[in-house]
Write an enzyme that holds these catalytic residues in place. Structure first.
Site, mmCIF file in Angstrom:
data_model
loop_
_atom_site.group_PDB
_atom_site.id
_atom_site.type_symbol
_atom_site.label_atom_id
_atom_site.label_comp_id
_atom_site.label_asym_id
_atom_site.label_seq_id
_atom_site.Cartn_x
_atom_site.Cartn_y
_atom_site.Cartn_z
ATOM 1 N N SER A 129 0.892 -1.129 0.186
ATOM 2 C CA SER A 129 0.057 -0.025 0.034
ATOM 3 C C SER A 129 0.890 1.229 -0.109
ATOM 4 O O SER A 129 1.667 1.398 -0.788
ATOM 5 C CB SER A 129 -0.953 -0.123 1.069
ATOM 6 O OG SER A 129 -1.967 0.953 1.059
ATOM 7 N N GLU A 248 -9.607 -4.957 -4.235
ATOM 8 C CA GLU A 248 -8.855 -4.191 -3.125
ATOM 9 C C GLU A 248 -10.123 -3.299 -2.238
ATOM 10 O O GLU A 248 -9.809 -3.219 -1.121
ATOM 11 C CB GLU A 248 -7.894 -3.577 -3.822
ATOM 12 C CG GLU A 248 -6.757 -4.089 -4.546
ATOM 13 C CD GLU A 248 -5.675 -4.323 -3.599
ATOM 14 O OE1 GLU A 248 -5.740 -3.780 -2.144
ATOM 15 O OE2 GLU A 248 -4.522 -4.730 -4.028
ATOM 16 N N HIS A 348 -8.269 -5.274 0.329
ATOM 17 C CA HIS A 348 -6.965 -4.794 0.407
ATOM 18 C C HIS A 348 -6.126 -4.961 1.662
ATOM 19 O O HIS A 348 -6.950 -5.310 2.464
ATOM 20 C CB HIS A 348 -7.193 -3.184 0.435
ATOM 21 C CG HIS A 348 -5.859 -2.257 0.565
ATOM 22 N ND1 HIS A 348 -4.872 -2.365 -0.736
ATOM 23 C CD2 HIS A 348 -5.359 -1.461 1.427
ATOM 24 C CE1 HIS A 348 -4.008 -1.693 -0.144
ATOM 25 N NE2 HIS A 348 -4.069 -0.952 0.992
#
Length: 457
Positions: A129, A248, A348
């Site tokens: 990320s 995600e 995610h």
């Protein structure tokens, strides 16, 4: 120092401005030159830390005989606020101070990791990320590139529209929240006042400004046009393992599922149009494309899928195209579905407990018997890549590098397997005609990861 968030409360132990620390896991402090992995955590440059139990490097050290390092870097206004206008040349790099923290950590690794049994000539930079945005940003920095040799980029690529003008805008917004008129006023704020001002800023600008904090394309530390920079071969020689999770943005349904479900068109459609500057006619076209690719999904899910492809999947595809033209690049998609979250797919950060092989503590999401073989297979691929610059290992089928001719992608699931150009029916409509040539692929509509409060990961 960071704002408090009940959903990710594990990060908030022992907050301090004295935060530039490193954690090192090693099989032995000897003269053996082991591969080194340096991990940069996520959190949208607003939240997070390297102390989360899921991201402990014990299994990497034991299973792979590698030295694993995780580092802290300054977050939010302390790491990314542009103060040059207030403080002059001394604060020229304040907008990228968090990036310079990471650079300092890589220098520390080069100077000291041999004492922990590591090889400074075999360093893999790994990020997830915001950490992945950071790792890929390091690929753009000549001073940083000599400090590592390979990159693992999970779920995000470098910033593409974090310009000095945007950074200046956020600085003014923060000044407005604090009432500060000059640098001395800012320096007089205590920790709680800073944190409360950040919280108010996020609530006020939520979904109106795409990016609050992340590396700034200043033309000094980072090039103003990273796509062109990569396409010209400046990142050549850095082997890359990169990919995303299949769905995600489903992660943010865990934050506020009901609100997202009921107000999806206004919130998510508004983010595409206002925050990401996608034309309404293109939003309608995207909606139909995703609906055809994933039938029987709700309207909210389709909007979430559009954001997944716009913010995550397509930037990785475009990056892999242009970097893979110069250096070996491998692409993956994590597609395992958590059994206890019906209707939510591989969201995610869900890959993290598998990559780190730290599945305990995730029972509420993973179930009582998560697939340990998936964790072993993924971690062994990451270890093989760190050791040899190639993720292939005995426990998996052949995984060729990414080429535009076939776009081979490893799908990690209960039964992991190779796929040629997965989600092709989404990729082609997303890709502008000019992207057919890698020499101009940076002109594609590829956006950076949103790092507002409802989109932090």
């Amino acid at each position: 120092i960071q704002i408090y968030d009940d959903f990710t409360g594990d990060y908030f132990m022992n907050q301090s401005e004295d935060c530039l620390s490193a954690n090192v896991w090693t099989p032995g402090t000897d003269n053996k030159r082991r591969p080194v992995i340096v991990f940069l955590h996520g959190g949208g440059f607003l939240l997070g830390g390297a102390n989360h139990p899921t991201m402990h490097g014990t299994q990497f050290a034991h299973r792979g005989d590698v030295v694993f390092v995780s580092v802290q870097y300054r977050l939010s206004v302390l790491g990314w606020l542009d103060l040059e206008g207030l403080g002059g040349p001394e604060y020229k790099h304040s907008k990228n101070a968090g990036l310079l923290d990471q650079l300092l950590a890589l220098r520390w690794v080069q100077q000291n990791i041999a004492a922990f049994g590591g090889d400074p000539d075999n360093v893999t930079l790994m990020g997830e990320s915001a950490g992945s945005i950071s790792a890929t940003s390091m690929m753009l920095m000549p001073e940083a590139r000599k400090l590592f040799h390979k990159v693992i980029a999970e779920s995000a690529t470098f910033a593409v529209n974090r310009t000095p003008a945007r950074a200046t805008k956020v600085t003014q917004e923060f000044l407005d929240e604090t009432g500060a008129k000059n640098l001395n006023d800012l320096l007089a704020l205590n920790t709680d006042e800073i944190r409360e001002a950040i919280d108010r800023l996020i609530l006020r600008l939520n979904l109106k400004e795409q990016i609050f904090f992340e590396p700034v394309l200043d033309g000094d530390l980072l090039p103003k046009d990273p796509w062109k920079y990569v396409a010209q071969g400046h990142t050549k020689g850095i082997k890359l393992l990169t990919g995303t999770n299949q769905f995600e943005t489903q992660f943010w349904l865990l934050y506020h599922r009901k609100q997202m479900r009921l107000r999806s068109r206004r919130i998510l459609g508004g983010l595409l149009v206002d925050g990401l500057e996608v034309k309404p006619v293109d939003v309608a076209r995207m909606f139909g494309t995703v609906q055809e690719a994933y039938p029987n999904r709700t309207k909210s899910d389709i909007y979430m899928d559009m954001l997944t492809f716009e913010l995550f999947r397509y930037p990785h595809i475009a990056f892999s195209e242009i970097h893979g033209a110069h250096t070996d690049t491998w692409m993956y998609m994590f597609a395992w579905k958590p059994p206890r979250l019906h209707g939510i797919g591989a969201f995610h950060a869900l890959e993290l407990p598998f990559v780190f092989n730290n599945l305990s503590g995730w029972e509420r999401i993973l179930g009582d018997n998560p697939p340990r073989h998936l964790a072993h297979g993924m971690q062994d691929a990451w270890i093989a890549f760190a050791r040899n610059g190639d993720p292939n290992h005995r426990g998996m089928s052949s995984w060729p590098s990414y080429r535009t001719a076939d776009r081979q992608t490893m799908i990690f699931a209960d039964r992991s397997q190779l796929a040629s150009d997965p989600e092709r029916n989404l990729r082609i409509p997303w890709q502008r005609p000019s992207a057919a040539s890698t020499s101009v692929v940076w002109q594609t509509r590829s956006r950076s990861q949103t790092s507002v409060r409802s989109m932090t990961g």
